[in-house]
Design a protein around this motif. Structure first.
Motif, PDB file in Angstrom:
ATOM      1  N   ALA A   1       0.794  -1.432  -0.056  1.00  0.00           N
ATOM      2  CA  ALA A   1       0.185   0.099  -0.091  1.00  0.00           C
ATOM      3  C   ALA A   1       0.863   1.168  -0.047  1.00  0.00           C
ATOM      4  CB  ALA A   1      -1.011  -0.002   1.340  1.00  0.00           C
ATOM      5  N   ASP A   2       2.231   1.172   0.843  1.00  0.00           N
ATOM      6  CA  ASP A   2       2.710   2.366   0.855  1.00  0.00           C
ATOM      7  C   ASP A   2       3.554   2.599  -0.207  1.00  0.00           C
ATOM      8  OD1 ASP A   2       1.912   3.038   3.404  1.00  0.00           O
ATOM      9  OD2 ASP A   2       3.631   1.888   4.406  1.00  0.00           O
ATOM     10  N   ARG A   3       3.989   1.506  -1.076  1.00  0.00           N
ATOM     11  CA  ARG A   3       4.841   1.364  -2.151  1.00  0.00           C
ATOM     12  C   ARG A   3       4.040   1.892  -3.178  1.00  0.00           C
ATOM     13  NH1 ARG A   3       8.090  -3.586  -5.297  1.00  0.00           N
ATOM     14  NH2 ARG A   3       8.603  -2.276  -6.845  1.00  0.00           N
ATOM     15  N   TRP A   4       2.858   1.485  -3.613  1.00  0.00           N
ATOM     16  CA  TRP A   4       2.027   2.171  -4.701  1.00  0.00           C
ATOM     17  C   TRP A   4       1.016   3.332  -4.334  1.00  0.00           C
ATOM     18  CZ3 TRP A   4       4.518  -0.245  -8.045  1.00  0.00           C
ATOM     19  CH2 TRP A   4       4.795  -1.479  -7.931  1.00  0.00           C
ATOM     20  N   GLY A   5       1.114   3.968  -3.021  1.00  0.00           N
ATOM     21  CA  GLY A   5       0.545   5.172  -2.865  1.00  0.00           C
ATOM     22  C   GLY A   5      -0.814   4.785  -2.354  1.00  0.00           C
ATOM     23  N   PHE A   6      -1.192   3.780  -2.147  1.00  0.00           N
ATOM     24  CA  PHE A   6      -2.732   3.583  -1.792  1.00  0.00           C
ATOM     25  C   PHE A   6      -2.975   4.167  -0.208  1.00  0.00           C
ATOM     26  CE2 PHE A   6      -2.781  -0.537  -4.221  1.00  0.00           C
ATOM     27  CZ  PHE A   6      -2.699  -0.026  -5.465  1.00  0.00           C
ATOM     28  N   GLY A   7      -3.905   5.030  -0.354  1.00  0.00           N
ATOM     29  CA  GLY A   7      -4.362   5.691   0.976  1.00  0.00           C
ATOM     30  C   GLY A   7      -5.669   5.067   1.431  1.00  0.00           C
TER      31      GLY A   7
ATOM     32  N   LEU B   1      -4.960   0.720 -10.583  1.00  0.00           N
ATOM     33  CA  LEU B   1      -4.237  -0.021 -11.697  1.00  0.00           C
ATOM     34  C   LEU B   1      -3.057   0.814 -12.298  1.00  0.00           C
ATOM     35  CD1 LEU B   1      -7.363  -1.462 -13.487  1.00  0.00           C
ATOM     36  CD2 LEU B   1      -5.658  -2.978 -12.283  1.00  0.00           C
ATOM     37  N   ARG B   2      -3.340   1.931 -12.472  1.00  0.00           N
ATOM     38  CA  ARG B   2      -2.187   2.882 -13.039  1.00  0.00           C
ATOM     39  C   ARG B   2      -1.031   2.957 -11.826  1.00  0.00           C
ATOM     40  NH1 ARG B   2      -6.434   6.347 -14.679  1.00  0.00           N
ATOM     41  NH2 ARG B   2      -5.988   7.854 -13.075  1.00  0.00           N
ATOM     42  N   ALA B   3      -1.348   2.947 -10.479  1.00  0.00           N
ATOM     43  CA  ALA B   3      -0.291   3.127  -9.731  1.00  0.00           C
ATOM     44  C   ALA B   3       0.418   2.159  -9.578  1.00  0.00           C
ATOM     45  CB  ALA B   3      -0.930   3.530  -8.308  1.00  0.00           C
ATOM     46  N   CYS B   4       0.047   0.830  -9.684  1.00  0.00           N
ATOM     47  CA  CYS B   4       0.854  -0.250  -9.673  1.00  0.00           C
ATOM     48  C   CYS B   4       1.218  -0.920 -10.853  1.00  0.00           C
ATOM     49  CB  CYS B   4       0.147  -1.434  -8.748  1.00  0.00           C
ATOM     50  SG  CYS B   4      -1.285  -1.979  -9.506  1.00  0.00           S
ATOM     51  N   GLY B   5       1.154  -0.255 -11.898  1.00  0.00           N
ATOM     52  CA  GLY B   5       1.515  -0.440 -13.385  1.00  0.00           C
ATOM     53  C   GLY B   5       0.864  -1.648 -14.005  1.00  0.00           C
TER      54      GLY B   5
ATOM     55  N   LEU C   1      -0.354  -6.467  -4.792  1.00  0.00           N
ATOM     56  CA  LEU C   1       0.471  -7.430  -4.111  1.00  0.00           C
ATOM     57  C   LEU C   1       1.484  -8.254  -4.804  1.00  0.00           C
ATOM     58  CD1 LEU C   1       0.836  -8.071  -0.754  1.00  0.00           C
ATOM     59  CD2 LEU C   1      -0.639  -9.943  -1.520  1.00  0.00           C
ATOM     60  N   ALA C   2       1.092  -8.659  -5.872  1.00  0.00           N
ATOM     61  CA  ALA C   2       1.917  -9.553  -6.801  1.00  0.00           C
ATOM     62  C   ALA C   2       2.861  -8.551  -7.234  1.00  0.00           C
ATOM     63  CB  ALA C   2       1.092  -9.969  -7.806  1.00  0.00           C
ATOM     64  N   ARG C   3       2.474  -7.513  -7.888  1.00  0.00           N
ATOM     65  CA  ARG C   3       3.778  -6.792  -8.310  1.00  0.00           C
ATOM     66  C   ARG C   3       4.831  -6.192  -7.163  1.00  0.00           C
ATOM     67  NH1 ARG C   3       5.871  -4.523 -12.064  1.00  0.00           N
ATOM     68  NH2 ARG C   3       4.842  -2.373 -11.945  1.00  0.00           N
ATOM     69  N   HIS C   4       4.303  -6.010  -6.005  1.00  0.00           N
ATOM     70  CA  HIS C   4       5.210  -5.607  -4.968  1.00  0.00           C
ATOM     71  C   HIS C   4       6.288  -6.587  -4.518  1.00  0.00           C
ATOM     72  CE1 HIS C   4       6.489  -3.771  -1.125  1.00  0.00           C
ATOM     73  NE2 HIS C   4       6.011  -4.861  -0.496  1.00  0.00           N
TER      74      HIS C   4
END
Length: 344
Positions: free
Chosen positions: A71-77, A102-106, A152-155
């Protein structure tokens, strides 16, 4: 109250469907109310019933986003976390937030494993049909959850292909969290395939309720962040006119609630340190909102005075006894709760 009414009030909890003043059908409800240790506080029907948790499990499927740093990596608030827990109504705000996540995590919408379906909101479904809109995966009520799984998978650097299937690292991580919060060993959690194609979990109602009791009162940062996101943005957890949204709006900080398919509902009462899960045994999802409100009313009436807890449930009267209408919109009956919980 006459003798017949008194006997009905003492019976186990059921939802009666009436038509033109006659009880047309009766829906049995099983309920478990437990504290954070798993102690059964109140029940009706079979509190040990094993059933699928369905979408009421979503907060625990979303927790790894916070715990693992995704959540922190992709800027999820708070808005994104609320949507990750959602069974949303496909309103514009829901679809737009999914696109932003979706855009935030690519990732792309095409990667979502959930298929489209008619929106839960009748108004949104009618508008989409009238406009000839082609429904795509972001319209799924589970698209926020699925976007969280992709994130989560991308992270972690796990494959995004097959992320929703049993055995994938994403699903193994989610199962680990479900096991931790319910207190059940992983091999005692039965797995199935949810309507959105992701893994769903079958376990006793009491274990589900324990997880909610813990979620509601845990001092840890991750569960606190998740529940505060749901309270801050209940409109993203469900949608306009839905019980999850209206209950958490009316009782912000006092009730955390999440519906599941096939007549399942879970809730936390942080002021009492308790969790609730119920199952309308025949799976009639229309009956779970009045059933949940009946349970909350009885629990708070019995135990609330000990801690000064009250809930403004009078604001939710349209969910307490939902009106049934014919095809011309005329009121012809209602759904109403009867019976009582047994306190232990």
């Amino acid at each position: 109250m006459n003798q017949v009414e008194a006997l009905r009030a003492m019976a186990p909890l059921t939802i009666e469907s009436t038509r033109s003043g006659l009880v047309e059908s009766v829906h049995r409800v099983s309920v478990a109310v437990v504290d954070a240790t798993g102690r059964l506080v109140a029940s009706s029907g079979d509190p040990g019933l094993v059933t699928f948790w369905r979408s009421a499990a979503k907060p625990f499927q979303a927790l790894p986003l916070v715990l693992d740093g995704a959540a922190d990596r992709w800027g999820f608030g708070p808005q994104e976390l609320a949507l990750a827990c959602a069974s949303h109504s496909s309103e514009p705000v829901h679809r737009e937030r999914v696109e932003a996540m979706l855009r935030a995590c690519g990732c792309q919408e095409e990667q979502l494993a959930c298929g489209p379906h008619p929106p839960i909101s009748a108004a949104v479904a009618e508008e989409a049909a009238r406009g000839g809109v082609k429904l795509t995966p972001k319209w799924s009520n589970c698209s926020g959850k699925h976007t969280g799984m992709l994130a989560l998978a991308r992270h972690h650097g796990w494959p995004t292909e097959g992320y929703a299937r049993a055995g994938h690292p994403v699903q193994e991580r989610l199962l680990q969290e479900v096991s931790r919060w319910t207190g059940l060993p992983r091999d005692e959690v039965l797995l199935g395939v949810d309507g959105c194609t992701a893994v769903c979990f079958a376990l006793p109602l009491g274990a589900m309720a324990r997880a909610y009791a813990l979620l509601g009162c845990s001092p840890e940062a991750a569960p606190k962040r998740l529940r505060e996101a749901m309270w801050a943005h209940p409109e993203l957890v469900a949608g306009t006119g839905r019980l999850c949204t209206e209950l958490m709006t009316a009782c912000r900080g006092s009730v955390l609630a999440k519906v599941g398919a096939e007549g399942v509902y879970s809730a936390a009462l942080p002021g009492l340190g308790m969790g609730v899960t119920l199952k309308v045994e025949d799976g009639d999802g229309r009956c779970s909102p009045p059933a949940l409100l009946a349970v909350l009313r009885q629990v708070v009436a019995r135990l609330g005075p000990q801690v000064g807890l009250t809930l403004p449930l009078e604001q939710l009267s349209h969910h307490v006894e939902p009106v049934l209408r014919n095809t011309r919109g005329e009121a012809i009956g209602s759904l109403r709760a009867t019976g009582a919980l047994e306190f232990h």
